[in-house]
Design an enzyme around this catalytic site. Structure first.
Site, PDB file in Angstrom:
ATOM      1  N   ARG A   1      -7.614   5.908   1.493  1.00  0.00           N
ATOM      2  CA  ARG A   1      -7.144   5.258   2.722  1.00  0.00           C
ATOM      3  C   ARG A   1      -5.968   6.066   3.250  1.00  0.00           C
ATOM      4  O   ARG A   1      -5.106   6.528   2.470  1.00  0.00           O
ATOM      5  CB  ARG A   1      -6.668   3.827   2.447  1.00  0.00           C
ATOM      6  CG  ARG A   1      -7.771   2.797   2.301  1.00  0.00           C
ATOM      7  CD  ARG A   1      -8.510   2.525   3.617  1.00  0.00           C
ATOM      8  NE  ARG A   1      -9.538   1.504   3.461  1.00  0.00           N
ATOM      9  CZ  ARG A   1     -10.801   1.733   3.113  1.00  0.00           C
ATOM     10  NH1 ARG A   1     -11.216   2.967   2.893  1.00  0.00           N
ATOM     11  NH2 ARG A   1     -11.667   0.735   3.021  1.00  0.00           N
TER      12      ARG A   1
ATOM     13  N   GLU B   1      -6.872   4.956  12.619  1.00  0.00           N
ATOM     14  CA  GLU B   1      -8.253   5.397  12.858  1.00  0.00           C
ATOM     15  C   GLU B   1      -8.797   4.715  14.099  1.00  0.00           C
ATOM     16  O   GLU B   1      -8.564   3.516  14.271  1.00  0.00           O
ATOM     17  CB  GLU B   1      -9.118   5.068  11.634  1.00  0.00           C
ATOM     18  CG  GLU B   1      -8.690   5.871  10.417  1.00  0.00           C
ATOM     19  CD  GLU B   1      -9.554   5.642   9.177  1.00  0.00           C
ATOM     20  OE1 GLU B   1     -10.575   4.927   9.273  1.00  0.00           O
ATOM     21  OE2 GLU B   1      -9.202   6.177   8.121  1.00  0.00           O
TER      22      GLU B   1
ATOM     23  N   HIS C   1     -13.962   9.447   8.641  1.00  0.00           N
ATOM     24  CA  HIS C   1     -14.187   8.350   7.676  1.00  0.00           C
ATOM     25  C   HIS C   1     -15.685   8.179   7.365  1.00  0.00           C
ATOM     26  O   HIS C   1     -16.275   7.115   7.618  1.00  0.00           O
ATOM     27  CB  HIS C   1     -13.585   7.040   8.193  1.00  0.00           C
ATOM     28  CG  HIS C   1     -13.290   6.056   7.099  1.00  0.00           C
ATOM     29  ND1 HIS C   1     -12.232   5.183   7.132  1.00  0.00           N
ATOM     30  CD2 HIS C   1     -13.927   5.804   5.922  1.00  0.00           C
ATOM     31  CE1 HIS C   1     -12.228   4.433   6.041  1.00  0.00           C
ATOM     32  NE2 HIS C   1     -13.264   4.796   5.279  1.00  0.00           N
TER      33      HIS C   1
HETATM   34  P1  NAP Z   1     -11.712   1.175  -7.989  1.00  0.00           P
HETATM   35  O1  NAP Z   1     -12.888   1.329  -8.902  1.00  0.00           O
HETATM   36  O2  NAP Z   1     -11.047  -0.142  -7.908  1.00  0.00           O
HETATM   37  O3  NAP Z   1     -10.655   2.328  -8.359  1.00  0.00           O
HETATM   38  C1  NAP Z   1      -9.329   2.325  -7.967  1.00  0.00           C
HETATM   39  C2  NAP Z   1      -8.484   2.846  -9.115  1.00  0.00           C
HETATM   40  O4  NAP Z   1      -7.131   2.950  -8.699  1.00  0.00           O
HETATM   41  C3  NAP Z   1      -8.497   1.912 -10.338  1.00  0.00           C
HETATM   42  O5  NAP Z   1      -8.643   2.683 -11.486  1.00  0.00           O
HETATM   43  C4  NAP Z   1      -7.135   1.252 -10.269  1.00  0.00           C
HETATM   44  O6  NAP Z   1      -6.601   0.886 -11.512  1.00  0.00           O
HETATM   45  C5  NAP Z   1      -6.287   2.383  -9.699  1.00  0.00           C
HETATM   46  N1  NAP Z   1      -5.065   1.849  -9.120  1.00  0.00           N
HETATM   47  C6  NAP Z   1      -4.900   0.772  -8.313  1.00  0.00           C
HETATM   48  N2  NAP Z   1      -3.608   0.622  -7.972  1.00  0.00           N
HETATM   49  C7  NAP Z   1      -2.926   1.605  -8.595  1.00  0.00           C
HETATM   50  C8  NAP Z   1      -1.565   1.975  -8.640  1.00  0.00           C
HETATM   51  N3  NAP Z   1      -0.635   1.281  -7.964  1.00  0.00           N
HETATM   52  N4  NAP Z   1      -1.224   3.047  -9.366  1.00  0.00           N
HETATM   53  C9  NAP Z   1      -2.140   3.737 -10.055  1.00  0.00           C
HETATM   54  N5  NAP Z   1      -3.461   3.435 -10.068  1.00  0.00           N
HETATM   55  C10 NAP Z   1      -3.861   2.380  -9.332  1.00  0.00           C
HETATM   56  O7  NAP Z   1     -12.141   1.537  -6.505  1.00  0.00           O
HETATM   57  P2  NAP Z   1     -13.238   2.606  -6.008  1.00  0.00           P
HETATM   58  O8  NAP Z   1     -14.555   1.939  -5.847  1.00  0.00           O
HETATM   59  O9  NAP Z   1     -13.146   3.831  -6.854  1.00  0.00           O
HETATM   60  O10 NAP Z   1     -12.667   2.908  -4.535  1.00  0.00           O
HETATM   61  C11 NAP Z   1     -11.378   3.415  -4.355  1.00  0.00           C
HETATM   62  C12 NAP Z   1     -10.955   3.367  -2.899  1.00  0.00           C
HETATM   63  O11 NAP Z   1     -11.664   4.361  -2.176  1.00  0.00           O
HETATM   64  C13 NAP Z   1     -11.308   2.058  -2.159  1.00  0.00           C
HETATM   65  O12 NAP Z   1     -10.318   1.064  -2.365  1.00  0.00           O
HETATM   66  C14 NAP Z   1     -11.401   2.493  -0.716  1.00  0.00           C
HETATM   67  O13 NAP Z   1     -10.162   2.293  -0.067  1.00  0.00           O
HETATM   68  C15 NAP Z   1     -11.699   3.990  -0.806  1.00  0.00           C
HETATM   69  N6  NAP Z   1     -13.051   4.338  -0.297  1.00  0.00           N
HETATM   70  C16 NAP Z   1     -13.140   5.155   0.791  1.00  0.00           C
HETATM   71  C17 NAP Z   1     -14.391   5.523   1.251  1.00  0.00           C
HETATM   72  C18 NAP Z   1     -14.540   6.437   2.433  1.00  0.00           C
HETATM   73  O14 NAP Z   1     -15.475   6.261   3.201  1.00  0.00           O
HETATM   74  N7  NAP Z   1     -13.684   7.420   2.616  1.00  0.00           N
HETATM   75  C19 NAP Z   1     -15.563   5.062   0.623  1.00  0.00           C
HETATM   76  C20 NAP Z   1     -15.399   4.221  -0.464  1.00  0.00           C
HETATM   77  C21 NAP Z   1     -14.144   3.876  -0.930  1.00  0.00           C
HETATM   78  P3  NAP Z   1      -7.080  -0.478 -12.255  1.00  0.00           P
HETATM   79  O15 NAP Z   1      -8.382  -0.122 -12.894  1.00  0.00           O
HETATM   80  O16 NAP Z   1      -5.991  -0.736 -13.191  1.00  0.00           O
HETATM   81  O17 NAP Z   1      -7.225  -1.514 -11.171  1.00  0.00           O
HETATM   82  C1  GLV Z   2     -14.953   2.661   2.888  1.00  0.00           C
HETATM   83  O1  GLV Z   2     -13.969   3.203   3.243  1.00  0.00           O
HETATM   84  C2  GLV Z   2     -14.990   1.628   1.897  1.00  0.00           C
HETATM   85  O2  GLV Z   2     -13.927   1.164   1.466  1.00  0.00           O
HETATM   86  O3  GLV Z   2     -16.107   1.230   1.521  1.00  0.00           O
END
Ligand code: NAP
Ligand code: GLV
Length: 329
Positions: A239, A268, A287
């Site tokens: 993000r 955005e 994005h």
């Molecule tokens: P996820 O599985 O929840 O992974 C997030 C990781 O970050 C977890 O390991 C979490 O730790 C860690 N975390 C959270 N807060 C933290 C902090 N303050 N300090 C250090 N580590 C921290 O989520 P995901 O499915 O991988 O997705 C991650 C993010 O990618 C989403 O939230 C979204 O904003 C973004 N995204 C973007 C797109 C795009 O189109 N560009 C697509 C998909 C996702 P814990 O395990 O301890 O909670």
């Molecule tokens: C995209 O940015 C998502 O969070 O799925």
């Protein structure tokens, strides 16, 4: 018809709409490329039991107050920083997201962006199209090595781990920093834990996979950019506000870091007057992390199923505030 009403804030794939229309009275903001105007959204939610929304829709107290019958907010995204989850929980409204189904597509895009930034692909393509290619030259459009380099992953969740797996195919040394150490992942993926500052100092590539929360806003700022190598590349597909964009602009402009690849921005769409647009050493994407036909369709289907199975059976598949389910019955 169950007599329940659903509002969908954008045109979505028909296969997802079918799931909703089979069971509910559904109203859709029919446009593909425009955010539903706020006044329409506030009017439409007055009678609804469920809201199918996108990351471009702000679900805040004002909206919740306008929607007295609302029981579920189903976001078509894994990130849900557009939703005031605490306010939903207070009102016993379930919030759902779309985890897992977009992990591999987003990790693919992250790696594509990393390669494109390291090897200056958009700049090279523009160079050719603009008729500037006169001859093969020893140092023309030279970039950074990827194979065998060190990748630092910030946030070792689903997408962070999927990026680590890809990096191993490029024989990269993979470091990670996350809220919790994951010894199992360290062993299985052959990755190493570092604290945040050590990771920034050691990495050739830093890739951000943190959710946007109060703790992660501005996670990479002036100080953090100052720790990175002058040859380092920053990749952000998480993000925008996780990175201080003004600080990043200055670091790129002054060549304190080498380049950045960004799929997400503080605002955005990226404003037309954003100074980032003027820099040659940044690759900018609109994005599109999860943007494959299959993944976007699957995301819409999961969001629709969350609504159907919560309204009909009290069982959403991917709630982010499951405590509501315990207190609701
Ligand atoms: P996820 O599985 O929840 O992974 C997030 C990781 O970050 C977890 O390991 C979490 O730790 C860690 N975390 C959270 N807060 C933290 C902090 N303050 N300090 C250090 N580590 C921290 O989520 P995901 O499915 O991988 O997705 C991650 C993010 O990618 C989403 O939230 C979204 O904003 C973004 N995204 C973007 C797109 C795009 O189109 N560009 C697509 C998909 C996702 P814990 O395990 O301890 O909670
Ligand atoms: C995209 O940015 C998502 O969070 O799925």
């Amino acid at each position: 018809m169950g007599g329940k009403r659903v509002y969908v804030t954008r045109k979505i794939p028909q296969s997802a709409l079918d799931i909703l229309e089979e069971c509910f009275e559904v109203s859709v903001f029919p446009e593909e490329d425009r955010v539903v105007p706020r006044e329409i959204l506030l009017r439409e939610v007055r009678q609804v039991d469920a809201l199918f929304c996108l990351l471009t829709d702000r679900v805040d107290k004002e909206l919740l107050d306008a929607a007295p019958n609302l029981k579920i907010v189903a976001n078509m995204a894994v990130g849900y920083d557009n939703i005031d989850v605490a306010a939903c929980t207070e009102r016993k409204i379930v919030v759902t997201n779309t985890p897992g189904v977009l992990t591999e597509a987003t990790a693919d895009l992250t790696f594509a962006l990393l390669l494109a930034t390291a090897r200056r692909l958009p700049e090279s393509e523009r160079f050719l199209r603009d008729g500037k290619w006169k001859t093969w030259s020893p140092m023309l459009l030279t970039g950074q090595e990827v194979y065998g380099a060190t990748l630092g992953i910030l946030g070792l969740g689903r997408i962070g781990r999927a990026v680590a797996r890809r990096a191993k195919g490029f024989d990269m040394k993979v470091l990670y920093y996350s809220r919790h150490r994951d010894l199992d992942a360290e062993e299985k993926l052959g990755i190493l834990y570092r604290d945040k500052d050590e990771l920034l100092k050691e990495s050739d590539y830093v890739s951000i996979h943190l959710p946007l929360t109060a703790e992660t806003r501005g996670f990479i700022g002036e100080r953090e950019l100052g720790l990175m190598k002058p040859t380092a590349v920053l990749i952000n597909t998480a993000r925008g506000p996780v990175v201080d964009e003004n600080a990043l602009y200055r670091a790129l402009k002054e060549r304190r870091i080498w380049a950045a690849g960004l799929d997400v921005f503080e605002t955005e769409p990226l404003p037309l007057d954003s100074p980032l647009r003027t820099l040659p050493n940044v690759v900018l994407l609109p994005h599109i992390g999860s943007a494959t036909i299959k993944t976007r369709t699957d995301m819409a289907i999961i969001a629709a199923r969350n609504i159907r199975d919560y309204l009909l059976a009290g069982k959403p598949h991917t709630p982010v505030n499951p405590e509501v389910l315990e207190t609701r019955s």
